[in-house]
Motif scaffolding. Structure first.
Motif, PDB file in Angstrom:
ATOM      1  N   GLY A 121     -13.011 -18.068  -4.356  1.00 47.90           N
ATOM      2  CA  GLY A 121     -12.353 -16.790  -4.615  1.00 47.90           C
ATOM      3  C   GLY A 121     -11.165 -16.561  -3.693  1.00 47.90           C
ATOM      4  N   GLY A 122     -11.375 -16.844  -2.409  1.00 57.83           N
ATOM      5  CA  GLY A 122     -10.270 -16.701  -1.472  1.00 57.83           C
ATOM      6  C   GLY A 122      -9.164 -17.708  -1.726  1.00 57.83           C
ATOM      7  N   GLY A 123      -9.539 -18.946  -2.016  1.00 51.45           N
ATOM      8  CA  GLY A 123      -8.550 -19.998  -2.270  1.00 51.45           C
ATOM      9  C   GLY A 123      -7.743 -19.741  -3.528  1.00 51.45           C
ATOM     10  N   ILE A 124      -8.412 -19.406  -4.613  1.00 45.12           N
ATOM     11  CA  ILE A 124      -7.706 -19.127  -5.866  1.00 45.12           C
ATOM     12  C   ILE A 124      -6.851 -17.868  -5.716  1.00 45.12           C
ATOM     13  CG2 ILE A 124      -8.016 -18.451  -8.287  1.00 45.12           C
ATOM     14  CD1 ILE A 124     -10.491 -20.340  -8.288  1.00 45.12           C
ATOM     15  N   GLY A 125      -7.408 -16.862  -5.046  1.00 44.09           N
ATOM     16  CA  GLY A 125      -6.633 -15.648  -4.808  1.00 44.09           C
ATOM     17  C   GLY A 125      -5.378 -15.932  -3.996  1.00 44.09           C
ATOM     18  N   PHE A 126      -5.492 -16.803  -2.991  1.00 42.51           N
ATOM     19  CA  PHE A 126      -4.329 -17.162  -2.176  1.00 42.51           C
ATOM     20  C   PHE A 126      -3.298 -17.911  -3.004  1.00 42.51           C
ATOM     21  CE2 PHE A 126      -2.058 -19.952   0.807  1.00 42.51           C
ATOM     22  CZ  PHE A 126      -1.534 -18.985   1.667  1.00 42.51           C
ATOM     23  N   LEU A 127      -3.763 -18.820  -3.858  1.00 43.60           N
ATOM     24  CA  LEU A 127      -2.831 -19.574  -4.709  1.00 43.60           C
ATOM     25  C   LEU A 127      -2.130 -18.678  -5.727  1.00 43.60           C
ATOM     26  CD1 LEU A 127      -4.913 -22.816  -5.377  1.00 43.60           C
ATOM     27  CD2 LEU A 127      -2.915 -22.563  -3.874  1.00 43.60           C
ATOM     28  N   VAL A 128      -2.840 -17.673  -6.230  1.00 40.50           N
ATOM     29  CA  VAL A 128      -2.280 -16.798  -7.258  1.00 40.50           C
ATOM     30  C   VAL A 128      -1.348 -15.743  -6.657  1.00 40.50           C
ATOM     31  CG1 VAL A 128      -2.901 -15.001  -8.942  1.00 40.50           C
ATOM     32  CG2 VAL A 128      -4.172 -17.141  -8.867  1.00 40.50           C
ATOM     33  N   ALA A 129      -1.761 -15.131  -5.538  1.00 46.95           N
ATOM     34  CA  ALA A 129      -1.000 -13.972  -5.044  1.00 46.95           C
ATOM     35  C   ALA A 129      -0.803 -13.974  -3.531  1.00 46.95           C
ATOM     36  CB  ALA A 129      -1.693 -12.693  -5.478  1.00 46.95           C
ATOM     37  N   GLY A 130      -0.901 -15.103  -2.892  1.00 44.26           N
ATOM     38  CA  GLY A 130      -0.663 -15.168  -1.447  1.00 44.26           C
ATOM     39  C   GLY A 130      -1.765 -14.508  -0.631  1.00 44.26           C
ATOM     40  N   THR A 131      -1.385 -13.948   0.496  1.00 43.98           N
ATOM     41  CA  THR A 131      -2.361 -13.349   1.408  1.00 43.98           C
ATOM     42  C   THR A 131      -3.089 -12.164   0.773  1.00 43.98           C
ATOM     43  OG1 THR A 131      -0.945 -13.995   3.250  1.00 43.98           O
ATOM     44  CG2 THR A 131      -2.656 -12.399   3.725  1.00 43.98           C
ATOM     45  N   ASP A 132      -2.369 -11.346   0.000  1.00 44.75           N
ATOM     46  CA  ASP A 132      -3.028 -10.223  -0.685  1.00 44.75           C
ATOM     47  C   ASP A 132      -4.094 -10.724  -1.664  1.00 44.75           C
ATOM     48  OD1 ASP A 132      -1.433  -8.484   0.719  1.00 44.75           O
ATOM     49  OD2 ASP A 132      -0.044  -8.097  -0.947  1.00 44.75           O
ATOM     50  N   GLY A 133      -3.812 -11.816  -2.340  1.00 45.50           N
ATOM     51  CA  GLY A 133      -4.788 -12.410  -3.250  1.00 45.50           C
ATOM     52  C   GLY A 133      -6.001 -12.948  -2.503  1.00 45.50           C
ATOM     53  N   LEU A 134      -5.770 -13.523  -1.321  1.00 47.97           N
ATOM     54  CA  LEU A 134      -6.876 -14.016  -0.488  1.00 47.97           C
ATOM     55  C   LEU A 134      -7.815 -12.879  -0.145  1.00 47.97           C
ATOM     56  CD1 LEU A 134      -8.259 -16.119   1.434  1.00 47.97           C
ATOM     57  CD2 LEU A 134      -6.655 -15.309   3.177  1.00 47.97           C
ATOM     58  N   TRP A 135      -7.251 -11.779   0.363  1.00 46.58           N
ATOM     59  CA  TRP A 135      -8.096 -10.646   0.749  1.00 46.58           C
ATOM     60  C   TRP A 135      -8.762  -9.994  -0.453  1.00 46.58           C
ATOM     61  CZ3 TRP A 135      -9.734 -10.914   5.297  1.00 46.58           C
ATOM     62  CH2 TRP A 135      -8.944 -11.373   6.334  1.00 46.58           C
ATOM     63  N   SER A 136      -8.076  -9.945  -1.564  1.00 51.61           N
ATOM     64  CA  SER A 136      -8.665  -9.384  -2.787  1.00 51.61           C
ATOM     65  C   SER A 136      -9.831 -10.240  -3.269  1.00 51.61           C
ATOM     66  CB  SER A 136      -7.611  -9.264  -3.889  1.00 51.61           C
ATOM     67  OG  SER A 136      -6.612  -8.349  -3.533  1.00 51.61           O
ATOM     68  N   GLY A 137      -9.650 -11.561  -3.234  1.00 49.64           N
ATOM     69  CA  GLY A 137     -10.732 -12.462  -3.630  1.00 49.64           C
ATOM     70  C   GLY A 137     -11.941 -12.331  -2.721  1.00 49.64           C
ATOM     71  N   LEU A 138     -11.699 -12.246  -1.419  1.00 51.36           N
ATOM     72  CA  LEU A 138     -12.802 -12.090  -0.471  1.00 51.36           C
ATOM     73  C   LEU A 138     -13.506 -10.747  -0.653  1.00 51.36           C
ATOM     74  CD1 LEU A 138     -11.219 -13.599   2.769  1.00 51.36           C
ATOM     75  CD2 LEU A 138     -12.815 -14.692   1.174  1.00 51.36           C
ATOM     76  N   ALA A 139     -12.736  -9.696  -0.920  1.00 48.60           N
ATOM     77  CA  ALA A 139     -13.345  -8.377  -1.134  1.00 48.60           C
ATOM     78  C   ALA A 139     -14.214  -8.379  -2.392  1.00 48.60           C
ATOM     79  CB  ALA A 139     -12.257  -7.308  -1.234  1.00 48.60           C
ATOM     80  N   GLY A 140     -13.732  -8.986  -3.472  1.00 45.77           N
ATOM     81  CA  GLY A 140     -14.504  -9.036  -4.718  1.00 45.77           C
ATOM     82  C   GLY A 140     -15.805  -9.812  -4.557  1.00 45.77           C
ATOM     83  N   VAL A 141     -15.719 -10.970  -3.911  1.00 41.93           N
ATOM     84  CA  VAL A 141     -16.936 -11.767  -3.682  1.00 41.93           C
ATOM     85  C   VAL A 141     -17.892 -11.023  -2.749  1.00 41.93           C
ATOM     86  CG1 VAL A 141     -17.817 -13.889  -2.641  1.00 41.93           C
ATOM     87  CG2 VAL A 141     -15.839 -13.984  -4.152  1.00 41.93           C
ATOM     88  N   GLY A 142     -17.352 -10.411  -1.712  1.00 43.06           N
ATOM     89  CA  GLY A 142     -18.199  -9.656  -0.778  1.00 43.06           C
ATOM     90  C   GLY A 142     -18.954  -8.533  -1.453  1.00 43.06           C
ATOM     91  N   LEU A 143     -18.254  -7.779  -2.306  1.00 42.68           N
ATOM     92  CA  LEU A 143     -18.916  -6.700  -3.037  1.00 42.68           C
ATOM     93  C   LEU A 143     -19.998  -7.250  -3.969  1.00 42.68           C
ATOM     94  CD1 LEU A 143     -15.916  -4.370  -3.924  1.00 42.68           C
ATOM     95  CD2 LEU A 143     -17.835  -3.847  -2.425  1.00 42.68           C
ATOM     96  N   ALA A 144     -19.686  -8.327  -4.672  1.00 43.84           N
ATOM     97  CA  ALA A 144     -20.672  -8.911  -5.591  1.00 43.84           C
ATOM     98  C   ALA A 144     -21.920  -9.349  -4.845  1.00 43.84           C
ATOM     99  CB  ALA A 144     -20.058 -10.087  -6.343  1.00 43.84           C
ATOM    100  N   VAL A 145     -21.737 -10.008  -3.712  1.00 42.53           N
ATOM    101  CA  VAL A 145     -22.887 -10.508  -2.952  1.00 42.53           C
ATOM    102  C   VAL A 145     -23.730  -9.352  -2.413  1.00 42.53           C
ATOM    103  CG1 VAL A 145     -23.554 -11.772  -0.870  1.00 42.53           C
ATOM    104  CG2 VAL A 145     -21.835 -12.724  -2.397  1.00 42.53           C
ATOM    105  N   VAL A 146     -23.079  -8.318  -1.889  1.00 45.13           N
ATOM    106  CA  VAL A 146     -23.823  -7.170  -1.360  1.00 45.13           C
ATOM    107  C   VAL A 146     -24.600  -6.481  -2.469  1.00 45.13           C
ATOM    108  CG1 VAL A 146     -23.557  -4.850  -0.378  1.00 45.13           C
ATOM    109  CG2 VAL A 146     -22.340  -6.776   0.634  1.00 45.13           C
ATOM    110  N   PHE A 147     -23.937  -6.225  -3.590  1.00 45.52           N
ATOM    111  CA  PHE A 147     -24.618  -5.540  -4.690  1.00 45.52           C
ATOM    112  C   PHE A 147     -25.809  -6.341  -5.197  1.00 45.52           C
ATOM    113  CE2 PHE A 147     -20.342  -3.513  -5.946  1.00 45.52           C
ATOM    114  CZ  PHE A 147     -20.534  -2.488  -5.047  1.00 45.52           C
ATOM    115  N   LEU A 148     -25.624  -7.635  -5.354  1.00 42.98           N
ATOM    116  CA  LEU A 148     -26.660  -8.446  -5.983  1.00 42.98           C
ATOM    117  C   LEU A 148     -27.776  -8.825  -5.027  1.00 42.98           C
ATOM    118  CD1 LEU A 148     -24.173 -10.460  -8.126  1.00 42.98           C
ATOM    119  CD2 LEU A 148     -25.696  -8.644  -8.879  1.00 42.98           C
ATOM    120  N   ALA A 149     -27.527  -8.833  -3.738  1.00 38.64           N
ATOM    121  CA  ALA A 149     -28.581  -9.157  -2.777  1.00 38.64           C
ATOM    122  C   ALA A 149     -29.448  -7.949  -2.451  1.00 38.64           C
ATOM    123  CB  ALA A 149     -27.975  -9.733  -1.498  1.00 38.64           C
ATOM    124  N   LEU A 150     -28.947  -6.745  -2.696  1.00 38.63           N
ATOM    125  CA  LEU A 150     -29.716  -5.554  -2.342  1.00 38.63           C
ATOM    126  C   LEU A 150     -31.019  -5.428  -3.128  1.00 38.63           C
ATOM    127  CD1 LEU A 150     -27.179  -2.672  -1.693  1.00 38.63           C
ATOM    128  CD2 LEU A 150     -28.941  -3.517  -0.168  1.00 38.63           C
TER     129      LEU A 150
END
Length: 161
Positions: A35-64
């Motif tokens: 997610g971070g890698g693809i986000g970085f390739l698509v939109a640079g640093t903002d894409g990296l952080w967006s990818g990490l935020a999306g994965v982080g939210l998914a993991v938190v929601f699904l692990a709860l």
């Protein structure tokens, strides 16, 4: 014979939930990299952080959910188990709802959020988690009444009928 009841064993679902959490953790590492890698390739640093935020939210929601069930199962065999179990699990779901609303409010106004990347990584995390749950539960080999202890007849008791 003693009148003290035996300590009940842990619910049979606990090992499956621990397996789900382990696989979710491994998948989270892979999704963070992708997610971070693809986000970085698509939109640079903002894409990296967006990818990490999306994965982080998914993991938190699904692990709860498995975490809340494992916590609730610690009360197995106690008098108010069903009430405590559903209270803890419903509390976990309400916590998810609050986290989701807070995350949306916070992330909505951020300039670094790339909507397509955060959405894609969130959906990828949810799909991977659903696959993990499906595989783990399809391999589950627990009888339908695994946690039920049937009463035994006292051999010394006399029947008067």
């Amino acid at each position: 014979m003693s009148d003290i009841p035996a300590q009940p064993t842990a619910p049979a679902i606990n090992p499956v939930l621990r397996t789900v959490l382990l696989w979710t953790g491994i998948a989270a590492v892979v999704l963070i990299v992708l997610g971070g890698g693809i986000g970085f390739l698509v939109a640079g640093t903002d894409g990296l952080w967006s990818g990490l935020a999306g994965v982080g939210l998914a993991v938190v929601f699904l692990a709860l959910t498995p975490v809340s069930v494992l916590i609730a199962n610690r009360f197995y065999g106690r008098e108010m188990f069903a009430t405590v179990f559903f209270g803890i699990v419903m509390g976990g779901w309400l916590l998810k709802l609050v986290i989701f609303i807070v995350a949306i409010v916070i992330l909505r106004g951020q300039s670094w959020v790339v909507p397509g990347v955060i959405f894609g990584s969130l959906v990828a995390g949810i799909i991977v988690s659903l696959v993990i749950d499906a595989v783990a539960f399809s391999r589950l080999r627990v009888p339908h009444v695994s946690d039920i202890e049937l009463p035994t007849r006292d051999p010394e008791a006399r029947e008067d009928s």
